[in-house]
Design a protein around this motif. Structure first.
Motif, short mmCIF file in Angstrom:
data_model
loop_
_atom_site.label_atom_id
_atom_site.label_comp_id
_atom_site.label_asym_id
_atom_site.label_seq_id
_atom_site.Cartn_x
_atom_site.Cartn_y
_atom_site.Cartn_z
N GLU A 1 9.69 58.76 23.79
CA GLU A 1 9.41 59.66 22.68
C GLU A 1 10.73 60.06 22.03
OE1 GLU A 1 5.55 61.86 23.35
OE2 GLU A 1 6.95 63.53 23.14
N ALA B 1 12.45 63.11 19.95
CA ALA B 1 12.27 64.51 19.56
C ALA B 1 13.32 64.87 18.53
CB ALA B 1 12.40 65.41 20.78
N SER C 1 9.82 73.22 18.70
CA SER C 1 9.52 72.32 19.82
C SER C 1 8.05 71.90 19.90
CB SER C 1 9.98 72.93 21.14
OG SER C 1 9.12 73.99 21.45
N ASN D 1 7.96 68.73 17.54
CA ASN D 1 9.22 68.00 17.33
C ASN D 1 9.14 66.53 17.68
OD1 ASN D 1 9.29 68.05 20.08
ND2 ASN D 1 11.31 69.00 20.25
N ALA D 2 7.96 66.05 18.13
CA ALA D 2 7.83 64.62 18.42
C ALA D 2 7.72 63.85 17.11
CB ALA D 2 6.61 64.36 19.29
#
Ligand code: HAM
Length: 416
Positions: A266, A268, A274, A277-278
């Protein structure tokens, strides 16, 4: 009164000039992957619902978020929540030569609770390599995606990698993991207890603070994977290091879809909140083609969310909206007929040209010329028309000149 409609909740209209970024992003993605041998694949936006049930019957995507309906022929249909299942369905149907390297871009649909960076219709760019077990394919696809983010100007994007082992490694780990959580049920929230019953792996996803220590102390999947899967993961890490792709090991990285095996990853964006945030993720799905009735076809791929990538670009102040799309703006105060022919001639000569409509005043046309971002206005009024001339007025400073109409193209080019 006529009804007022707005775009459905969780969807967005994208208009110019913002949309120019979308085309630029798509072009850049296409270029990055097609230059590495990936070909565009277009699959339908809807499929037989059963195609998507293959991504995992216990995933939220399937249990809660599917846009499914019955069509007029009584078929169970769903709008695609992601593209991998469709790509694998298409692979099994058409059997292209392997390794089959495919890239795609388009809308996906998930009935989620909309918030910033979480939409019901969102867009993904993605790529898949079907039919190879080579860890270099993992390294290739991860590094191309990394390069894509960097080509947009993103710097604060962090790559996390993990291995989920092979399907056969999973049951033993799930047993130990369930035991760990079951022994500490009092610490788990109600939501996590429900998740534990459905899919203990997903408890690791929880970001709730009171569960953090328990999750931290949970057994790690990487300690339960087969020697082959561990060796594969080792090769992926050495490969990434060898070509200078920075990564972090993320032993708790589990993904929201059930088809994953071995390498998962992944990206980020640290500039984003958060929860959203991907900006992209993927992994191997070595068993999926067989679930569609195809031959054993080890594969890897990823998808990255366009809206989130653009949010990250905004947060980092990179990949600005491209400025002007035209260089020349024709201002005709003789009624509009001259603008018609001039614009046509200039476009035929390969120039990027716009004009005003509706025979508006000189002042109003000049305002449009300024707004267009063009660097030069071509003025034609009654004097110019009578003398067979046009006036070229630079819009970003400089003296205007009057030139014979026959010389217009070379004279304009001097300004560009
Ligand atoms: P995914 O992690 O579900 O994976 O989605 C990939 C990316 O799509 C996310 O990292 C995020 O940027 C974006 N995304 C997902 N849901 C939303 C949403 N509701 N709103 C905005 N953006 C969203 C997959 O879809 C897999 N098919 C990836 C893959 C390909 N694995 C192997 N091959």
């Amino acid at each position: 009164m006529a009804p007022q409609f707005s775009a459905p909740i969780g969807t967005r209209d994208v208009l110019a000039p913002e949309s120019a970024r979308w085309s630029a992003l798509a072009a850049s993605f296409h270029n990055q992957f097609s230059s590495a041998g990936y070909g565009l694949v277009l699959t339908p936006i809807f499929e037989d619902l059963n195609v998507f049930l293959r991504v995992g019957e216990h995933t939220e995507i399937v249990t809660k978020e599917m846009y499914d309906f019955e069509d007029k022929g009584g078929r169970r249909i769903a709008l695609r929540p992601e593209n991998t299942a469709s790509v694998v369905r298409a692979f099994v149907e058409h059997r292209p030569l392997t390794p089959w390297k495919a890239l795609y871009l388009g809308p996906q649909f998930r009935y989620e609770k909309p918030q910033a960076g979480r939409l019901r219709q969102f867009h993904q760019v993605g790529a898949e390599v079907l039919g190879t077990m080579d860890p270099d394919a993992d390294v290739e696809i991860i590094s191309l995606l990394d390069g894509f983010y960097r080509s947009l100007g993103l710097r604060r994007v962090r790559l996390m990698v993990n291995t989920l082992g092979d399907a056969g490694d999973r049951p033993r780990y799930l047993e130990v993991l369930s035991a760990h959580f079951t022994a500490n049920l009092d610490v788990l929230t109600e939501q996590s207890r429900a998740t534990l019953a459905r899919n203990p792996l997903r408890v690791l996803d929880s970001k709730r603070p009171q569960e953090r220590d328990l999750i931290e102390a949970a057994p790690k999947l990487v300690d339960f994977v087969s020697d082959e899967a561990a060796a594969h993961f080792e090769r992926v890490q050495t490969g990434l290091t060898r070509i200078g792709v920075t990564f972090e090991l993320a032993p708790r990285l589990v993904r929201g879809l059930d088809y994953y095996t071995r390498t998962t990853f992944e990206f980020a964006a640290d500039a984003l909140d958060s929860a959203q945030n991907a900006v992209g993720g993927g992994g191997r799905y070595d068993g999926l083609a067989e679930e569609f009735g195809g031959p054993p076809t080890p594969s890897i791929g990823f998808a990255a969310g366009v809206e989130r990538i653009l949010m990250a670009c905004d947060a980092e102040g990179v990949f600005a909206v491209p400025s002007a799309t035209v260089d020349v703006f024709v201002v005709d105060t003789t009624g509009g007929q001259e603008a018609l022919t001039l614009t046509h001639e200039l476009r035929a000569a390969g120039l990027r040209v716009d004009r005003a409509f509706d025979a508006r005043s000189m002042k109003s046309q000049m305002k449009s010329a300024d707004r267009s971002g063009a660097s030069i206005a071509v003025l034609i009024g009654t004097d110019e028309l009578a003398a067979g001339n046009v006036t070229l007025r630079p819009l970003r400073g400089g003296e205007q000149i009057t030139v014979p109409r026959t010389q217009i193209v070379p004279e304009i080019r001097k300004f560009l």
